[in-house]
Each structure stands twice: as C-alpha cells, then as structure tokens.
Scaffold this motif. Sequence first.
Motif, PDB file in Angstrom:
ATOM      1  N   TRP A   1     -79.869 -35.330  -9.039  1.00  0.00           N
ATOM      2  CA  TRP A   1     -79.217 -35.603 -10.313  1.00  0.00           C
ATOM      3  C   TRP A   1     -77.755 -36.039 -10.208  1.00  0.00           C
ATOM      4  O   TRP A   1     -77.141 -36.400 -11.210  1.00  0.00           O
ATOM      5  CB  TRP A   1     -79.337 -34.401 -11.249  1.00  0.00           C
ATOM      6  N   SER A   2     -77.219 -36.064  -9.023  1.00  0.00           N
ATOM      7  CA  SER A   2     -75.823 -36.454  -8.851  1.00  0.00           C
ATOM      8  C   SER A   2     -75.591 -37.906  -9.260  1.00  0.00           C
ATOM      9  O   SER A   2     -76.338 -38.792  -8.856  1.00  0.00           O
ATOM     10  CB  SER A   2     -75.414 -36.287  -7.386  1.00  0.00           C
ATOM     11  N   PRO A   3     -74.533 -38.168 -10.023  1.00  0.00           N
ATOM     12  CA  PRO A   3     -74.218 -39.548 -10.389  1.00  0.00           C
ATOM     13  C   PRO A   3     -73.544 -40.318  -9.254  1.00  0.00           C
ATOM     14  O   PRO A   3     -73.261 -41.499  -9.389  1.00  0.00           O
ATOM     15  CB  PRO A   3     -73.251 -39.381 -11.567  1.00  0.00           C
ATOM     16  N   PHE A   4     -73.308 -39.637  -8.132  1.00  0.00           N
ATOM     17  CA  PHE A   4     -72.576 -40.257  -7.033  1.00  0.00           C
ATOM     18  C   PHE A   4     -73.481 -40.743  -5.898  1.00  0.00           C
ATOM     19  O   PHE A   4     -72.996 -41.303  -4.930  1.00  0.00           O
ATOM     20  CB  PHE A   4     -71.538 -39.265  -6.469  1.00  0.00           C
ATOM     21  N   GLU A   5     -74.756 -40.533  -6.014  1.00  0.00           N
ATOM     22  CA  GLU A   5     -75.699 -40.909  -4.944  1.00  0.00           C
ATOM     23  C   GLU A   5     -76.170 -42.352  -5.139  1.00  0.00           C
ATOM     24  O   GLU A   5     -77.344 -42.594  -5.370  1.00  0.00           O
ATOM     25  CB  GLU A   5     -76.899 -39.946  -4.945  1.00  0.00           C
ATOM     26  N   LYS A   6     -75.246 -43.290  -5.030  1.00  0.00           N
ATOM     27  CA  LYS A   6     -75.567 -44.688  -5.341  1.00  0.00           C
ATOM     28  C   LYS A   6     -75.502 -45.626  -4.150  1.00  0.00           C
ATOM     29  O   LYS A   6     -75.530 -46.828  -4.311  1.00  0.00           O
ATOM     30  CB  LYS A   6     -74.646 -45.176  -6.458  1.00  0.00           C
ATOM     31  N   ASP A   7     -75.409 -45.074  -2.964  1.00  0.00           N
ATOM     32  CA  ASP A   7     -75.382 -45.897  -1.751  1.00  0.00           C
ATOM     33  C   ASP A   7     -76.603 -45.521  -0.915  1.00  0.00           C
ATOM     34  O   ASP A   7     -76.624 -44.455  -0.304  1.00  0.00           O
ATOM     35  CB  ASP A   7     -74.094 -45.633  -0.970  1.00  0.00           C
ATOM     36  N   PRO A   8     -77.641 -46.372  -0.889  1.00  0.00           N
ATOM     37  CA  PRO A   8     -78.842 -46.027  -0.139  1.00  0.00           C
ATOM     38  C   PRO A   8     -78.592 -45.850   1.358  1.00  0.00           C
ATOM     39  O   PRO A   8     -79.342 -45.171   2.041  1.00  0.00           O
ATOM     40  CB  PRO A   8     -79.804 -47.182  -0.406  1.00  0.00           C
ATOM     41  N   GLY A   9     -77.513 -46.428   1.870  1.00  0.00           N
ATOM     42  CA  GLY A   9     -77.209 -46.312   3.294  1.00  0.00           C
ATOM     43  C   GLY A   9     -76.254 -45.164   3.626  1.00  0.00           C
ATOM     44  O   GLY A   9     -75.825 -45.024   4.765  1.00  0.00           O
ATOM     45  N   MET A  10     -75.950 -44.346   2.623  1.00  0.00           N
ATOM     46  CA  MET A  10     -74.984 -43.264   2.825  1.00  0.00           C
ATOM     47  C   MET A  10     -75.491 -42.256   3.851  1.00  0.00           C
ATOM     48  O   MET A  10     -76.659 -41.901   3.862  1.00  0.00           O
ATOM     49  CB  MET A  10     -74.731 -42.562   1.478  1.00  0.00           C
TER      50      MET A  10
END
Length: 135
Positions: A8-17
Amino acid sequence: DWHNFLAWSPFEKDPGMKRTFKGTASGKGAIYEWDGNNKVGAGRIEILEAIAPSRLVMQLDMFRPMKAQNTVEFTVSAKGGTTDVTWAMKGRVPFMGKLMGLVMNCDKMVGSQFEEGLAKLKGLAEQPGPRLAAA
C-alpha cells in the motif's frame, strides 16, 4: 511488517528498486532500506516503537535525492464504528529544503502521497478474507 507496507505504500513506484529488510521481521527493530531511481531515491526506515493497535513510530533517513532525517508516526483511534488513521512526519528542514519550499509546496506534495497510501491501506483493510500480518 515492511513486506506488507509494500502493498500500500505510495512510494513503491520503481520496479527496479533494490529493497533490503533487516532486524526483526516486524514491529520494533524492523528495518526497510531501498535504493531506487531519482523519483524514489534511497533511504532507510526503522520502527522505533510499536504499540498495537494505536501507535507506530519510525525513524526515516533519506540519503538521496536530499539528505533528511524525520520521525514518522502512525496513530490509530476508534471513532464510533470507524477507525481514524493519522500519518504524520516531522523533522528539521535544512536550508536547501527551506529554499525549495519557496517554489514548491512540500506539505501538499507529501500530503497527497500520504493520502494515496492511506486510501490504499483502507482498501486493503476493508477487503473480506485474510488480513495483512499484524506488526
């Protein structure tokens, strides 16, 4: 449990993170570290206090795009037949942050991300069936 936070985090927007989990599996001492693109940056967050079901306090250390150290707090309170969840962040604002505040509304920017995350969390909490693991 930081693994649940990813849902649910709004910060998980980099699939390569790159993500690293350290310390305890959940609750006090649980640590989540990330290193991503320029939009998500890099940092570390550790749970300092977990008082179920009402309070969670964390230390957030951002390494980039700007260095910062903040305290993040979730408070949960019953209100009749509903539950209020508050997500707050506080910390010192360095000179560069104050300068940036002249051209952009950082409270509005972060606030909209918090609202997005809380809306996702609400959706998960209201789904029938198995719940996320308790911290």
